[in-house]
Design an enzyme around this catalytic site. Structure first.
Site, PDB file in Angstrom:
ATOM      1  N   HIS A  46       0.841  -1.191   0.000  1.00  0.00           N
ATOM      2  CA  HIS A  46       0.000   0.000   0.000  1.00  0.00           C
ATOM      3  C   HIS A  46       0.878   1.244   0.000  1.00  0.00           C
ATOM      4  CE1 HIS A  46      -3.975  -1.863   1.692  1.00  0.00           C
ATOM      5  NE2 HIS A  46      -3.531  -2.479   0.609  1.00  0.00           N
ATOM      6  N   GLU A  48       0.962   3.979   1.899  1.00  0.00           N
ATOM      7  CA  GLU A  48       1.510   4.394   3.194  1.00  0.00           C
ATOM      8  C   GLU A  48       2.674   3.485   3.590  1.00  0.00           C
ATOM      9  OE1 GLU A  48      -3.055   4.971   3.316  1.00  0.00           O
ATOM     10  OE2 GLU A  48      -1.651   3.502   2.514  1.00  0.00           O
ATOM     11  N   CYS A  81      -5.802   1.879   5.628  1.00  0.00           N
ATOM     12  CA  CYS A  81      -6.550   0.649   5.884  1.00  0.00           C
ATOM     13  C   CYS A  81      -6.400   0.184   7.327  1.00  0.00           C
ATOM     14  CB  CYS A  81      -6.112  -0.455   4.922  1.00  0.00           C
ATOM     15  SG  CYS A  81      -4.433  -1.055   5.208  1.00  0.00           S
ATOM     16  N   CYS A  91      -2.165  -0.552   7.342  1.00  0.00           N
ATOM     17  CA  CYS A  91      -1.443   0.721   7.355  1.00  0.00           C
ATOM     18  C   CYS A  91      -1.663   1.496   8.652  1.00  0.00           C
ATOM     19  CB  CYS A  91      -1.829   1.546   6.135  1.00  0.00           C
ATOM     20  SG  CYS A  91      -1.227   0.786   4.604  1.00  0.00           S
TER      21      CYS A  91
END
Length: 149
Positions: A46, A48, A81, A91
Site C-alpha cells: 500500500h 503508506e 486501511c 497501514c
C-alpha cells in the site's frame, strides 16, 4: 502536499482488486521525507507502507528512523486501511507504530473490499486526522475503475 500524494497515486496501474493510493510523509518542519504509491514495491504493498519503507531504507538506524518520524505528518489520498485481506500489516498499525502525529486524508475508504475503521482507530490513539474535502472528487477519481457514483 496532498497534490503530490495525488501525483503518486497516478503512478499506480489499475487492478480490479485494489485501490490506487498515493502517500507523502513530511517532517516536523514540513520538508518532504518520502513518498509512495500502491503496489510500488512487490508484495501487494500500500502507498503508506511504501512511503514508510522508503524512509526506513534511508535511515542509518531504527533510532534515526523513529526520531525522524516524531511529529511527522502523512498525506494520503485514501483513509489508511485498518484491515488487509492479503495478511499484510494494516497501514493504521504501521502509522501508529511509526510515531506520525497527523494524517491528512483525501477520501474515506469505500466498503468495496473491507469495512475500514482507519480514521477512527487513528483518532482513538491520539493521531490528528484532517479530511481534505475540497480534494475528495479528485481523490475519488483516482479509483474510477472501482468506485461507482
Amino acid at each position: 502536499l496532498m497534490r503530490l500524494a495525488i501525483e503518486q497515486a497516478l503512478k499506480c496501474t489499475d487492478v480490479d482488486t485494489a485501490y490506487n493510493v498515493g502517500a507523502v510523509i513530511t517532517g516536523k518542519d514540513g520538508q518532504i521525507l518520502s513518498t509512495g504509491f500502491s503496489r510500488q514495491l512487490p508484495g501487494n504493498t500500500h502507498a503508506e507502507q511504501c512511503a514508510l519503507m522508503a524512509l526506513q531504507n534511508t535511515a542509518n538506524s531504527d533510532e534515526q528512523f523513529a526520531d525522524t518520524l516524531k511529529n511527522a505528518t502523512m498525506y494520503t489520498t485514501m483513509e489508511p486501511c485498518s484491515k488487509r485481506l492479503s495478511g499484510n500489516v494494516p497501514c493504521v498499525k504501521r502509522i501508529l507504530g511509526s510515531g506520525i502525529g497527523k494524517v491528512f486524508v483525501g477520501i474515506m475508504e469505500p466498503p468495496n473490499f473491507v469495512e475500514c475503521s482507519g480514521v477512527e482507530e487513528l483518532e482513538t490513539a491520539g493521531v490528528t486526522v484532517v479530511h481534505i474535502s475540497e480534494l475528495e472528487q479528485e481523490c475519488k477519481s483516482l479509483n474510477s475503475h472501482l468506485i461507482k457514483d
